[in-house]
Design an enzyme around this catalytic site. Structure first.
Site, short mmCIF file in Angstrom:
data_model
loop_
_atom_site.label_atom_id
_atom_site.label_comp_id
_atom_site.label_asym_id
_atom_site.label_seq_id
_atom_site.Cartn_x
_atom_site.Cartn_y
_atom_site.Cartn_z
N CYS A 83 -14.64 -21.01 10.14
CA CYS A 83 -13.36 -20.92 10.85
C CYS A 83 -13.03 -22.27 11.50
CB CYS A 83 -13.39 -19.77 11.85
SG CYS A 83 -11.74 -19.30 12.45
N HIS A 197 -13.98 -15.65 7.68
CA HIS A 197 -15.17 -15.23 8.40
C HIS A 197 -16.09 -14.47 7.45
CE1 HIS A 197 -14.12 -16.22 12.60
NE2 HIS A 197 -12.87 -16.02 12.20
N GLU A 199 -19.00 -13.38 7.97
CA GLU A 199 -19.71 -12.34 8.71
C GLU A 199 -18.87 -11.10 8.93
OE1 GLU A 199 -17.52 -14.58 11.95
OE2 GLU A 199 -18.40 -15.01 9.99
#
Length: 218
Positions: A83, A197, A199
């Site tokens: 990011c 992202h 994750e």
């Protein structure tokens, strides 16, 4: 230090808990680090980041981390920015003024156009899932992270600014946002940044992180 160890930079900014959990889920051993000597000694480094570019840069300076990140990058070991951590890899950003970045990948960070391909006003920030458009024959760390299984993967994005590399070869992945091409990943040799992202991107994101954990084992 274990071959599966991943050092995650803790400079007071970033979704550290989610990144650590994701690294654990793919078999890695996450370690939060915040000191310059820990950065230089890291084996695989992740730089997270959320919010404004200038705030992230200021925090890196407060923690005296700039030169150690540069030394780490020059060592040839894997570095992944996530990011705003991706945007920090560039020369500078125009978000809320002009602010210098790390300069590891030549280029700038600019706002996503608020006019789409039809001349209509579009919503910024870009929030949601988007399909990756991978370049072929990507070399270096980028080629190891974005293997064939991620060719048509969807990842989760939340951003108003994106990287604009000086060299087209440094833009590894793009996404289409209402007809406007937006960079999703940039990279050069051992340094890669992803705007999305991983994750928060389900199995596809975990695959990319698994590839990062295992990169030195290949």
């Amino acid at each position: 230090m274990s071959a599966k160890s991943v050092q995650i930079l803790d400079y007071g900014i970033g979704n550290l808990f989610s990144v650590c959990r994701a690294i654990e889920k793919v078999g890695g051993t996450p370690e939060l680090i915040s000191k310059p000597d820990q950065v230089v000694e890291a084996s695989k480094l992740i730089i997270p980041g959320v919010g404004a570019f200038e705030r992230c840069v200021s925090r890196l300076k407060e923690f005296n981390l700039i030169s150690s990140i540069m030394d780490y990058a020059q060592s040839g070991k894997p570095l992944l920015g996530i990011c705003v951590g991706m945007q920090l890899l560039m020369d500078q950003s125009s978000e809320f003024g002009t602010h210098a970045g790390l300069g590891l990948i030549p280029g700038t960070v600019g706002r996503i156009p608020d006019i789409d391909i039809n001349g209509e006003k579009q919503k910024v920030p870009h929030v949601g899932w988007a399909k990756l458009d991978l370049k072929v024959d990507v070399e270096g760390l980028g080629g190891q992270l974005f293997d064939g299984q991620l060719k048509n993967a969807h990842m989760y994005f939340v951003h108003s600014y994106h990287a604009i590399p000086l060299r087209t070869d440094d833009e590894l992945v793009t996404v289409d946002y209402n007809g406007v091409s937006v960079s999703a990943a940039v990279g050069r040799q051992n340094v890669v940044g992803v705007q999305f992202h991983p994750e928060k991107s389900g199995e596809a994101g975990l695959l990319l992180l698994r590839n990062f954990v295992e990169v030195t084992d290949r």
